[in-house]
Design an enzyme around this catalytic site. Sequence first.
Site, mmCIF file in Angstrom:
data_model
loop_
_atom_site.group_PDB
_atom_site.id
_atom_site.type_symbol
_atom_site.label_atom_id
_atom_site.label_comp_id
_atom_site.label_asym_id
_atom_site.label_seq_id
_atom_site.Cartn_x
_atom_site.Cartn_y
_atom_site.Cartn_z
ATOM 1 N N ARG A 233 6.246 -39.692 -26.164
ATOM 2 C CA ARG A 233 5.749 -40.614 -25.143
ATOM 3 C C ARG A 233 5.159 -39.790 -24.006
ATOM 4 O O ARG A 233 5.724 -38.751 -23.632
ATOM 5 C CB ARG A 233 6.893 -41.486 -24.576
ATOM 6 C CG ARG A 233 7.415 -42.572 -25.503
ATOM 7 C CD ARG A 233 6.388 -43.685 -25.731
ATOM 8 N NE ARG A 233 6.892 -44.760 -26.589
ATOM 9 C CZ ARG A 233 6.692 -44.833 -27.903
ATOM 10 N NH1 ARG A 233 6.005 -43.908 -28.526
ATOM 11 N NH2 ARG A 233 7.165 -45.852 -28.589
ATOM 12 N N HIS A 281 -2.677 -42.424 -30.021
ATOM 13 C CA HIS A 281 -1.337 -42.950 -30.326
ATOM 14 C C HIS A 281 -1.257 -43.556 -31.739
ATOM 15 O O HIS A 281 -1.098 -44.778 -31.899
ATOM 16 C CB HIS A 281 -0.918 -43.992 -29.280
ATOM 17 C CG HIS A 281 0.574 -44.229 -29.291
ATOM 18 N ND1 HIS A 281 1.296 -44.566 -28.177
ATOM 19 C CD2 HIS A 281 1.492 -44.165 -30.301
ATOM 20 C CE1 HIS A 281 2.578 -44.712 -28.490
ATOM 21 N NE2 HIS A 281 2.708 -44.468 -29.779
HETATM 22 P P1 NDP Z 1 15.634 -41.354 -32.890
HETATM 23 O O1 NDP Z 1 16.142 -42.402 -31.981
HETATM 24 O O2 NDP Z 1 15.961 -41.443 -34.344
HETATM 25 O O3 NDP Z 1 16.095 -39.909 -32.396
HETATM 26 C C1 NDP Z 1 16.015 -39.497 -31.080
HETATM 27 C C2 NDP Z 1 16.367 -38.024 -30.976
HETATM 28 O O4 NDP Z 1 16.227 -37.616 -29.614
HETATM 29 C C3 NDP Z 1 17.805 -37.739 -31.378
HETATM 30 O O5 NDP Z 1 17.900 -36.478 -31.990
HETATM 31 C C4 NDP Z 1 18.516 -37.738 -30.030
HETATM 32 O O6 NDP Z 1 19.697 -36.973 -29.993
HETATM 33 C C5 NDP Z 1 17.471 -37.089 -29.163
HETATM 34 N N1 NDP Z 1 17.714 -37.425 -27.753
HETATM 35 C C6 NDP Z 1 17.696 -38.633 -27.172
HETATM 36 N N2 NDP Z 1 17.993 -38.521 -25.859
HETATM 37 C C7 NDP Z 1 18.210 -37.214 -25.627
HETATM 38 C C8 NDP Z 1 18.560 -36.459 -24.480
HETATM 39 N N3 NDP Z 1 18.762 -37.046 -23.296
HETATM 40 N N4 NDP Z 1 18.713 -35.137 -24.612
HETATM 41 C C9 NDP Z 1 18.534 -34.531 -25.807
HETATM 42 N N5 NDP Z 1 18.199 -35.182 -26.946
HETATM 43 C C10 NDP Z 1 18.036 -36.509 -26.851
HETATM 44 O O7 NDP Z 1 14.046 -41.323 -32.677
HETATM 45 P P2 NDP Z 1 12.888 -41.055 -33.768
HETATM 46 O O8 NDP Z 1 13.034 -39.684 -34.316
HETATM 47 O O9 NDP Z 1 12.823 -42.158 -34.736
HETATM 48 O O10 NDP Z 1 11.587 -41.186 -32.833
HETATM 49 C C11 NDP Z 1 11.403 -40.383 -31.688
HETATM 50 C C12 NDP Z 1 10.329 -40.985 -30.830
HETATM 51 O O11 NDP Z 1 9.038 -40.828 -31.410
HETATM 52 C C13 NDP Z 1 10.409 -42.512 -30.626
HETATM 53 O O12 NDP Z 1 11.386 -42.871 -29.685
HETATM 54 C C14 NDP Z 1 9.008 -42.832 -30.145
HETATM 55 O O13 NDP Z 1 8.940 -42.724 -28.739
HETATM 56 C C15 NDP Z 1 8.159 -41.745 -30.776
HETATM 57 N N6 NDP Z 1 7.240 -42.286 -31.794
HETATM 58 C C16 NDP Z 1 5.899 -42.028 -31.652
HETATM 59 C C17 NDP Z 1 4.998 -42.495 -32.591
HETATM 60 C C18 NDP Z 1 3.564 -42.146 -32.495
HETATM 61 O O14 NDP Z 1 2.755 -42.671 -33.269
HETATM 62 N N7 NDP Z 1 3.160 -41.256 -31.609
HETATM 63 C C19 NDP Z 1 5.437 -43.319 -33.738
HETATM 64 C C20 NDP Z 1 6.864 -43.519 -33.789
HETATM 65 C C21 NDP Z 1 7.710 -43.017 -32.835
HETATM 66 P P3 NDP Z 1 21.009 -37.400 -30.832
HETATM 67 O O15 NDP Z 1 20.668 -37.075 -32.264
HETATM 68 O O16 NDP Z 1 22.073 -36.561 -30.306
HETATM 69 O O17 NDP Z 1 21.182 -38.879 -30.608
#
Ligand code: NDP
Length: 318
Positions: A233, A281
């Site tokens: 994002r 995007h």
């Molecule tokens: P998930 O919710 O499956 O995973 C999120 C990851 O981020 C986890 O490893 C989590 O840690 C980590 N995380 C969250 N908060 C923190 C923090 N404060 N500090 C450190 N690590 C953190 O998300 P996805 O992998 O499915 O997707 C990631 C993002 O990709 C989506 O939220 C979206 O914004 C973006 N996206 C973009 C697209 C595009 O076309 N550009 C398409 C789809 C998604 P933990 O494992 O410990 O929970």
Amino acid sequence: MTTLQSPPLGALAFYSDFDDFETWKRALQAQLPDLKIVHASAIENPKEISYALVWKPPARFFDRMENLRLIVNLGAGVDSLVKRDDLPAGIPITRITDPQMARMMAGYVLFSVLRHARDIPFFEQAQRLGKWAYKHPRSPDEITVSVLGLGQLGSKAAYELQRQGFRVLGWSRSPAQIENVECHAGMQALDSVIGQADILVLMLPHTPQTANLLNRERLEKMRPGASFVNVARGSLVDQAALVDLLKSGHIGGATLDVFEREPLPAEDPLWGMPNVLITPHLASVAIPSSSATQIAANIRSVSAGKPPDNLIDPSRGY
Ligand code: NDP
């Protein structure tokens, strides 16, 4: 004689300005022939809506659906949904975690990382100038790629990157384990993971904790000349600082799929920067044919009074 019958499934309301209703309807109908599927603009009886499959629905969208039992976010990023103040209380929210979506995202990340690792932007510029500009290739094992966010999408991308022979570091909130990926967790590890990267890949969700995480100070911690890839994002990054550091060359190049403001305004300096690749995007999208199975399974679970899979936690933000 009594016959055992499943309770009627009810109806699903669909809303998205980006996705084709008829394609989604066909994919879901193939899984759940008894489910009535209506576009939000054609709802006649809001009381019959039990499920909502939505991407960025308008304000107060859910108000009239008093029998709603499940909200399915039509995508992986739930930030725009969880920040709303009109979410109906106590209704479970699930997201799509489709393997095809993860594969598509890993493909985009792989392409971006290989492009920077093989100095393709340098050769593109040289070609425009008609120059035979030899630059000796680096071996992948000399290149460190750091992936911030190891969720459904990030873990798949990190795995694919290590398969290419890069040294891959990963960073998440809680400790993760991925084959051949050096995984780190927590804020205390962040600066080191950023500072070791030749290519930094951002794959975190937007939450109150991650907003502006890549501020000027952290971007300055990147190695001189390192590359930056953002598929998460735009709100996670100080975009003005990113522009300054790209101009100065401290950040050597960037591949950006997401921005502070989308569409990226026509006057934004990023458009004119030779070391930046911009895509609008679309690094990954939810794919109806492969996502329908999990949406259908969740609808069946909720209809039978069981909890759905892939629940998100609105208080955590993802
Ligand atoms: P998930 O919710 O499956 O995973 C999120 C990851 O981020 C986890 O490893 C989590 O840690 C980590 N995380 C969250 N908060 C923190 C923090 N404060 N500090 C450190 N690590 C953190 O998300 P996805 O992998 O499915 O997707 C990631 C993002 O990709 C989506 O939220 C979206 O914004 C973006 N996206 C973009 C697209 C595009 O076309 N550009 C398409 C789809 C998604 P933990 O494992 O410990 O929970």
